[in-house]
Write a protein that holds these residues in place. Sequence first.
Motif, short mmCIF file in Angstrom:
data_model
loop_
_atom_site.label_atom_id
_atom_site.label_comp_id
_atom_site.label_asym_id
_atom_site.label_seq_id
_atom_site.Cartn_x
_atom_site.Cartn_y
_atom_site.Cartn_z
N LEU A 1 -22.88 -38.77 40.36
CA LEU A 1 -22.62 -37.15 40.80
C LEU A 1 -21.92 -37.07 41.88
O LEU A 1 -20.79 -36.32 42.09
N GLN A 2 -22.06 -37.93 42.84
CA GLN A 2 -21.47 -37.61 44.23
C GLN A 2 -19.99 -37.79 44.36
O GLN A 2 -19.20 -37.49 45.25
N ASP B 1 -15.93 -32.88 40.15
CA ASP B 1 -16.50 -31.35 39.61
C ASP B 1 -17.98 -31.35 40.34
O ASP B 1 -18.84 -31.94 39.56
N ASP B 2 -18.11 -30.31 41.17
CA ASP B 2 -19.68 -30.72 41.70
C ASP B 2 -20.57 -29.93 40.69
O ASP B 2 -21.91 -30.19 40.71
N ASP B 3 -20.10 -29.30 39.63
CA ASP B 3 -20.97 -28.76 38.63
C ASP B 3 -21.01 -29.66 37.52
O ASP B 3 -21.41 -29.34 36.24
N ILE C 1 -26.58 -37.74 44.71
CA ILE C 1 -25.92 -36.26 45.01
C ILE C 1 -25.95 -36.29 46.65
O ILE C 1 -26.38 -37.13 47.21
N ARG C 2 -25.21 -35.16 46.91
CA ARG C 2 -24.92 -34.70 48.18
C ARG C 2 -25.77 -33.14 48.22
O ARG C 2 -25.67 -32.73 47.34
N VAL D 1 -24.37 -30.52 48.79
CA VAL D 1 -23.83 -29.41 47.87
C VAL D 1 -24.39 -29.47 46.53
O VAL D 1 -24.16 -28.28 45.90
N HIS D 2 -24.69 -30.42 45.94
CA HIS D 2 -25.33 -30.56 44.57
C HIS D 2 -26.53 -29.98 44.52
O HIS D 2 -27.18 -29.91 43.29
N ARG E 1 -27.30 -27.01 42.15
CA ARG E 1 -27.02 -27.34 40.65
C ARG E 1 -28.41 -27.83 39.92
O ARG E 1 -28.44 -27.83 38.80
#
Length: 277
Positions: A107-108, A112-114, A139-140, A142-143, A146
């Motif tokens: 995901l990182q 698209d962060d979403d 992830i980072r 920002v995630h 989510r």
Amino acid sequence: MRIDAHQHFWLRERGDYDWLTPDLEPLWQDFLPDDLAPILEKNAIAGTILVQAAPTDEETAFMLSLARAHPFIRGVVGWTDLSVADAPTRIAALASDPLIVGLRPMLQDLPDDDAILAPQVQPALAAMTRHGLALDALIRPVHLPRLIALRESHPDLRVVIDHAAKPYIASGDLERWARDLKAVAADGITHCKLSGLVTEAAAGWTLDDLRPFVAIVLEAFGPERVMWGSDWPVLNLASDYQGWVGATHDLLSDLGPEQQASILGGTAQQFYRLEER
């Protein structure tokens, strides 16, 4: 039993490690089970969870071949494209192999962060829940919000956050990360890996650089939902296996023996259901 809940292998000639380039000099070589086995023995670590390092089905097959040949690999966290229409069928096939304990979308690295919340991904996440596979969340910070939304849709999906969501240790900026990490942990279900921290710290890091971040992880999740991992060989960018083991012992020294045992092996055994395999 001590378990390294997060390590990798790669063979460069396979050609699907797009992130692996010569400028990452300590990593620009092959890393295989015969390289890690003596390190594990020296540190009294009984087994590992082998985690994907390339977003390809071929790498998952490669990891499974290594796990079949090397019993210290207790489980494999593989990869498959969660967004394709036949993802549930692929997941069912993977889950039929007892060595597969989870899946990790990278995901990182997605634009698209979403991405994990996309409608086309939801049938795959439901299939993972149905077949008992865990989601490793690479992830980072920002995630993190989510994951709260993800949990609302998939309350029974087992989720572990890799590398504590890669906090900004080098800058010392922990306020927003800490707030969001605690919000995720409040579900009482999500787990977290105590791994990958030294590569997020500045060069020449010290234990004092890490302590505030480790303290927040332990406060948020408790030892029963935290599992130790080496992130070897990526670890070699900022330390080595023995160095991270020693640092971990210092960072956990205020905990009791049972709490340390959970973090150093018990949590991983429970989360990845290794005792059932």
